[in-house]
Design an enzyme around this catalytic site. Sequence first.
Site, short mmCIF file in Angstrom:
data_model
loop_
_atom_site.label_atom_id
_atom_site.label_comp_id
_atom_site.label_asym_id
_atom_site.label_seq_id
_atom_site.Cartn_x
_atom_site.Cartn_y
_atom_site.Cartn_z
N SER A 1 -49.16 -1.17 -14.22
CA SER A 1 -49.65 0.10 -14.77
C SER A 1 -48.80 0.41 -16.00
O SER A 1 -47.66 -0.03 -16.10
CB SER A 1 -49.57 1.21 -13.72
OG SER A 1 -48.27 1.30 -13.18
N LYS B 1 -46.73 -10.89 -12.07
CA LYS B 1 -46.82 -9.43 -11.90
C LYS B 1 -48.23 -9.12 -11.40
O LYS B 1 -49.18 -9.10 -12.19
CB LYS B 1 -46.56 -8.73 -13.24
CG LYS B 1 -46.62 -7.20 -13.18
CD LYS B 1 -45.31 -6.60 -12.77
CE LYS B 1 -45.34 -5.08 -12.86
NZ LYS B 1 -44.03 -4.48 -12.54
N LYS C 1 -36.10 -3.98 -12.84
CA LYS C 1 -36.72 -5.11 -12.13
C LYS C 1 -37.18 -6.20 -13.09
O LYS C 1 -36.99 -7.40 -12.84
CB LYS C 1 -37.93 -4.66 -11.30
CG LYS C 1 -37.64 -3.73 -10.17
CD LYS C 1 -38.88 -3.47 -9.32
CE LYS C 1 -40.09 -3.02 -10.11
NZ LYS C 1 -39.89 -1.70 -10.79
N ASN D 1 -28.06 -3.16 -11.25
CA ASN D 1 -28.25 -3.29 -12.69
C ASN D 1 -27.45 -2.21 -13.41
O ASN D 1 -27.71 -1.02 -13.24
CB ASN D 1 -29.74 -3.17 -13.02
CG ASN D 1 -30.05 -3.61 -14.43
OD1 ASN D 1 -29.26 -4.26 -15.09
ND2 ASN D 1 -31.23 -3.26 -14.89
#
Length: 234
Positions: free
Chosen positions: A41, A37, A15, A174
């Site tokens: 985490s 964003k 991503k 991807n």
Amino acid sequence: MAGYFITGTDTDVGKTVVTSLMVSYFKNKGVDVFPYKPIQSGGVLENGALVSPDVQMYKRALPQLNLAQACTYVLKKASSPHLAAEEENVKFDLGSIQRHVASLRRDHEMVLVEGAGGVIVPIQDDYCMIDLMKDLQLPVILVGRAGLGTINHTVLSIKALQAADIPIEGVILNSIHSEDETIEKDNIHVIQRLTGVPVLGIVPPLHDLKIAFQEPSTTQSLFAPLLKKENLIR
């Protein structure tokens, strides 16, 4: 102003790479683009401060990026946001995230919001990433792996988004590693046939992101339709 929410079929599907490539492409086309964003985490320590590695990648594509505005929460534990927040005694202000996105959309031509993990990732209590997508009212770009196994993950993610009445702009696959081209092409065909959602294309294996950021022609076929759709062609 234009905007998209970039989510994934899973964690580590690329991503952030896709978001950064979009930033690079739009910037090189003269579009005032801003990546955001909301929750990171797995933050990393840099000069004694916890920073977002995803935002650091955005900055490689957009050196003038205002880091303070590009991420709201950075958590140390590399886990689902709800668990990291619980262990680190953090309570997310979801309204603040929504207001920040609204402000960014007023100030920039295009805003790219990148989620954490996949579609059904808990943020807190019973509020998941899909709920944030719905509240932000942004069309979704779903990122998945290009190779074997992606049909299941991608179709299930799309079905969840469709059930929540969240508009899906398309899927980007991807190719993290060199894959069987026959499988990749079949994956595109099957995903589109089973869901009715277009696959915008495949990101090829990229061995040097710096070069990819400097050469937007690499992703011309992927992102040019978005420029046209949003009437941002220069």
